[in-house]
Design an enzyme around this catalytic site. Structure first.
Site, short mmCIF file in Angstrom:
data_model
loop_
_atom_site.label_atom_id
_atom_site.label_comp_id
_atom_site.label_asym_id
_atom_site.label_seq_id
_atom_site.Cartn_x
_atom_site.Cartn_y
_atom_site.Cartn_z
N SER A 121 0.84 -1.20 0.00
CA SER A 121 0.00 0.00 0.00
C SER A 121 0.87 1.25 0.00
O SER A 121 1.64 1.47 -0.93
CB SER A 121 -0.96 -0.05 1.19
N ASP A 211 -9.89 -5.63 -4.08
CA ASP A 211 -9.38 -4.42 -3.43
C ASP A 211 -10.08 -3.20 -4.02
O ASP A 211 -10.14 -3.03 -5.24
CB ASP A 211 -7.87 -4.32 -3.67
N HIS A 239 -7.79 -5.71 0.32
CA HIS A 239 -6.61 -4.89 0.59
C HIS A 239 -5.81 -5.49 1.75
O HIS A 239 -5.89 -5.03 2.89
CB HIS A 239 -7.04 -3.46 0.91
#
Length: 265
Positions: A121, A211, A239
């Protein structure tokens, strides 16, 4: 300063991968999230987990499992209430905390080459940006950051665009700086696509098909990384870091392939 590194002394001679957690989490949590990768790679690589420099509230995706694992950290601003820091200072802090994580691992007796960055991320965005800085320095000045030669990047749920990690680099168009929120929800994102900011250092991209940020992750893969040096794994997840054996095995296989391609072995 807290960093989390593998404690297995049997790995001290192995090539090392520097791991950057997401925003609103920390190195300890990321190590737990990467336990499948650690187990699968333990005889081949030493994974070292760096702590981000800036305090943060917890990200929503960590609260359900890791709410008691604070304090939480971030590499970049991701909420408007996060204090604005001069970009040069933000980059210096990021570099300092990464260097200290690497130095602490040296002090622990590890001797392996630093071969790759692995980020999730926000950590993937920073990892890609660091690789782009390394590439830019090499192309413009014939050199790279002292002692650093990351051969490839492993980008899990990484979002475009890169951020500028060196204010002395003149880029056209300029990249967002490290003081900005770059969530790609604004129209100015179009300025960066197809404009020559292309990473040619090999990258492995890992995308969860459920996601919510998948479209933005695909932008990093498609618009910012060269076709000849990028690889993609898509898996049935949201995610988070893959954990099931079938998903982890795909990632491990591609890491091994990248290591061969880049001369690690």
């Amino acid at each position: 300063m807290n960093t989390t590194r593998t404690l297995d002394n049997s790995t001290i001679h192995l090539p090392r991968i520097l791991c950057l957690h997401g925003g609103g989490t920390n190195a300890r949590i990321f190590r737990a999230q990467c336990r499948g990768l650690i187990a699968g790679l333990k005889s081949e690589y030493r994974l070292v987990f760096a702590q981000a420099p800036f305090a943060s509230q917890a990200g929503s995706d960590v609260l359900s499992v890791y709410s008691q694992w604070g304090p939480f950290r971030r590499w970049l601003r991701w909420r408007p209430e996060h204090p604005v820091i001069p970009p040069e200072d933000a980059v210096q802090e990021i570099d300092t905390w990464l260097e200290k994580a690497m130095h602490q691992d040296d002090l622990a007796g590890a001797t392996g080459e630093w071969i790759a960055l692995l980020g999730f991320s926000q950590g993937a965005k920073v990892s890609a940006s660091l690789l782009y800085r390394q590439q830019s320095w090499q192309e413009l000045f014939g050199t790279r950051p002292a002692g650093i030669n990351f051969r490839f990047g492993i980008l899990l749920a990484g979002q475009a665009p890169f951020i500028s990690m060196d204010s002395d680099l003149t880029l056209d168009p300029p990249l967002p700086d490290a003081s900005q929120i770059t969530d790609l929800k604004h129209s100015e994102r179009e300025l960066f696509y197809g404009k020559g900011h292309v990473l040619r250092i090999p990258t492995l991209h890992v995308h969860g098909l459920r996601d919510k940020g998948l479209d933005h992750h695909r932008k990093l893969f498609e618009d910012f990384c060269a076709p000849q040096s990028r690889r993609l794994i898509e898996w049935d997840g949201d995610h988070r870091v893959p954990l099931k054996l079938k998903d982890v095995s795909l990632v491990i296989h591609q890491i091994r392939e990248l290591a061969k391609e880049t001369g690690v072995y």
